[in-house]
Design a protein around this motif. Structure first.
Motif, PDB file in Angstrom:
ATOM      1  N   ASN A 186       8.599   3.656  -0.318  1.00 28.50           N
ATOM      2  CA  ASN A 186       7.429   3.500  -1.171  1.00 28.50           C
ATOM      3  C   ASN A 186       7.679   4.034  -2.573  1.00 28.50           C
ATOM      4  O   ASN A 186       7.425   3.354  -3.570  1.00 28.50           O
ATOM      5  N   SER A 187       8.185   5.266  -2.678  1.00 26.90           N
ATOM      6  CA  SER A 187       8.401   5.866  -4.001  1.00 26.90           C
ATOM      7  C   SER A 187       9.557   5.197  -4.729  1.00 26.90           C
ATOM      8  O   SER A 187       9.518   5.033  -5.952  1.00 26.90           O
ATOM      9  N   SER A 189      10.466   2.042  -4.455  1.00 30.62           N
ATOM     10  CA  SER A 189      10.107   0.689  -4.877  1.00 30.62           C
ATOM     11  C   SER A 189       9.343   0.685  -6.199  1.00 30.62           C
ATOM     12  O   SER A 189       9.472  -0.241  -7.001  1.00 30.62           O
ATOM     13  N   TYR A 256       9.075  11.262  -3.589  1.00 29.80           N
ATOM     14  CA  TYR A 256       8.569  11.693  -2.296  1.00 29.80           C
ATOM     15  C   TYR A 256       8.567  13.222  -2.211  1.00 29.80           C
ATOM     16  O   TYR A 256       9.322  13.846  -1.467  1.00 29.80           O
ATOM     17  N   ARG A 437       0.706   6.499  -2.664  1.00 33.73           N
ATOM     18  CA  ARG A 437       1.103   5.560  -1.607  1.00 33.73           C
ATOM     19  C   ARG A 437       0.182   4.345  -1.577  1.00 33.73           C
ATOM     20  O   ARG A 437       0.585   3.254  -1.176  1.00 33.73           O
ATOM     21  N   ASP A 440      -0.925  -0.346  -5.655  1.00 38.05           N
ATOM     22  CA  ASP A 440      -0.236  -1.619  -5.511  1.00 38.05           C
ATOM     23  C   ASP A 440       0.754  -1.797  -6.654  1.00 38.05           C
ATOM     24  O   ASP A 440       0.906  -0.930  -7.523  1.00 38.05           O
ATOM     25  N   ARG A 444       1.481   0.495 -10.235  1.00 41.21           N
ATOM     26  CA  ARG A 444       2.756   1.178 -10.458  1.00 41.21           C
ATOM     27  C   ARG A 444       3.415   0.693 -11.743  1.00 41.21           C
ATOM     28  O   ARG A 444       3.938   1.489 -12.527  1.00 41.21           O
TER      29      ARG A 444
END
Length: 464
Positions: A186-187, A189, A256, A437, A440, A444
């Motif tokens: 997640n982080s 991306s 993260y 998290r 979308d 970001r």
């Protein structure tokens, strides 16, 4: 007051005519696509139809035809009219931004009670013919006079303000960004998204094995990116700050790890990124239907700021607003009321911040308060309350009295008003991109763009 009046067959004569003028907007085309199900990318500025390298939003042919229907249904013959047949020719495309006038004229009264009307749509300015033809209609059976019918307003959930920010950021050189512990998919991306759009150049700081595992998790190729080894989140945060101090990075991005760990490194006394002002968080929010981006502060860092901290929060937000292109930021300091109440500390602080701005203790923008939420963002509400202010009704920045209120405002705009939110921490020697998290891709990417614009505007100096 009477607004509409229709005409029956007996009340109409050959040669009677009417017209309506309408501006075609991109939002109109999105609304048409939603209602019709026609998602042709040509109509949504997602397709370069003429090969000039610039996608145009070309209106569907039925959009100008709809203007003819509007004349028939609203004016001539008016309410109760039913269309039986249409024979229309379309001559030139209509683009978003074109202003059109639809003309209807009664050409024939038929024995069966129908009308044959000629129809034209022309572009305002050069009078170019867009549409021509004939329409057979059955006029209303009875004459009516009535006020306008209230139609529910539609808000197209399009984030044009973020599109504009990205357009400003893309021509800049990609901003070297130290990404702290991007050790999950997640982080990582989020950093790769900014890289793919040429907004940032990520420098990945953390455990190389975990970073590579995160890349494998999202099937990403990071072979062209620099990885700076740092075992443990605390060490990664300090190493990332070192990169900024050394001039190798100009922004920081949270990966993260806990925010507190990152900010602890930022605020270290030796070779940290202190500027003399408190750190504060700013959401830059793109709210569908609002004519401008709305900034909300502080919703993530300062829990119960005192007056001195609020002054820094305001100044930080003004500096960020200037960086993203708001020429004279208007700051609305929120409370529950728009008058000073000694029993409501937030209203007193708001009044003091307004006076501090008048005396030059806060610079770069217009500050007013206390303002309630309604009269901070809605001009009609401000006028109803009798508030005379350059800020009331048109605030660019909303300053919350505490973290709870700021968080509630931001979350309500996001989950009820469908806003997208870019979030960064300011007040340090480099902007800090904070992503969640739940963010979308649009949020970001916008966070990267806001941070890059702020870093670029303040390059070579410590800023807020």
């Amino acid at each position: 007051m009477k607004i509409y009046e229709n005409r029956t067959f007996a009340q109409l004569n050959v040669g009677d005519e009417a017209k309506l003028t309408r501006l075609c907007t991109v939002d109109d085309l999105y609304a048409f696509a939603s209602a019709s199900g026609d998602h042709n990318p040509l109509h949504l500025a997602a397709y370069d139809g003429d090969g000039d390298g610039q996608p145009e939003a070309v209106a569907p042919a039925l959009w100008p035809a709809g203007l003819v229907a509007a004349v028939l249904g609203n004016v001539l013959p008016g309410a109760g009219t039913q269309t039986r047949r249409a024979d229309l020719s379309f001559h030139i495309p209509v683009l978003a931004g074109d202003e059109l006038t639809a003309f209807v004229s009664v050409a024939e009264k038929r024995d069966d009670g129908d009308l044959i009307c000629t129809a034209e749509v022309r572009r305002v300015g050069d009078n170019a013919l867009v549409l021509s033809g004939t329409v057979q209609v059955t006029p209303p059976a009875q004459h009516m006079e009535f006020d306008s019918i209230e139609v529910p307003g539609l808000v197209v959930q399009r984030h044009r303000h973020f599109d504009a920010l990205l357009e400003k950021a893309r021509p800049l050189d990609p901003m070297p960004t130290a990404v702290v512990a991007p050790e999950d998919g997640n982080s990582l991306s989020g950093a790769l998204l900014g890289h793919a759009n040429s907004i940032i150049t990520p420098i990945l700081v953390g455990d190389p094995d975990k970073i590579k595992a995160a890349a494998a998790e999202i099937d990403a190729d990071i072979s062209d990116l620099e990885i700076v080894e740092a075992q443990g989140h605390g060490l990664a945060a300090h190493r990332a700050v070192d990169l900024v101090v050394e001039g190798k990075a100009q922004t920081l991005m949270k990966g993260y790890l806990h925010t507190d760990e990152l900010l602890h490194a930022v605020l270290r006394r030796e070779n940290g990124l202190r500027t003399g002002r408190r750190l504060s968080h700013v959401f830059v929010m793109d709210v569908p239907g609002m004519p401008r981006p709305i900034m909300v502060t502080d919703a993530a860092v300062n829990i119960a700021p005192d007056l001195e901290t609020k002054a820094d929060i305001v100044q930080n937000a003004i500096h960020l607003a200037l960086s993203i292109g708001i020429e004279t930021p208007k700051v609305g300091v929120l409370s529950a009321v728009e008058t000073v109440n000694p029993h409501m500390p937030s209203s007193v602080d708001a009044a003091l911040l307004s006076k501090m701005a008048e005396r030059g203790q806060i610079t770069g923008g217009l500050v007013d308060g206390p303002l309630a939420m309604d009269n901070a963002v809605d001009l009609k509400a401000a006028r109803t309350k009798g508030i005379t202010s350059e800020v009331a009704g048109s605030a660019d920045i909303l300053v919350a009295p505490n973290i709870e209120a700021g968080n509630m405002v931001a979350k309500q705009l996001t989950f009820i008003s469908h806003a997208e939110a870019a979030g960064i921490v300011v007040g340090a020697g480099a902007p800090i991109i904070l992503t969640s998290r739940s963010d979308d891709d649009a949020s970001r990417l916008a966070s990267c763009a806001v941070a890059a614009l702020h870093a670029y505007a303040n390059k070579g100096k410590l800023y807020g």
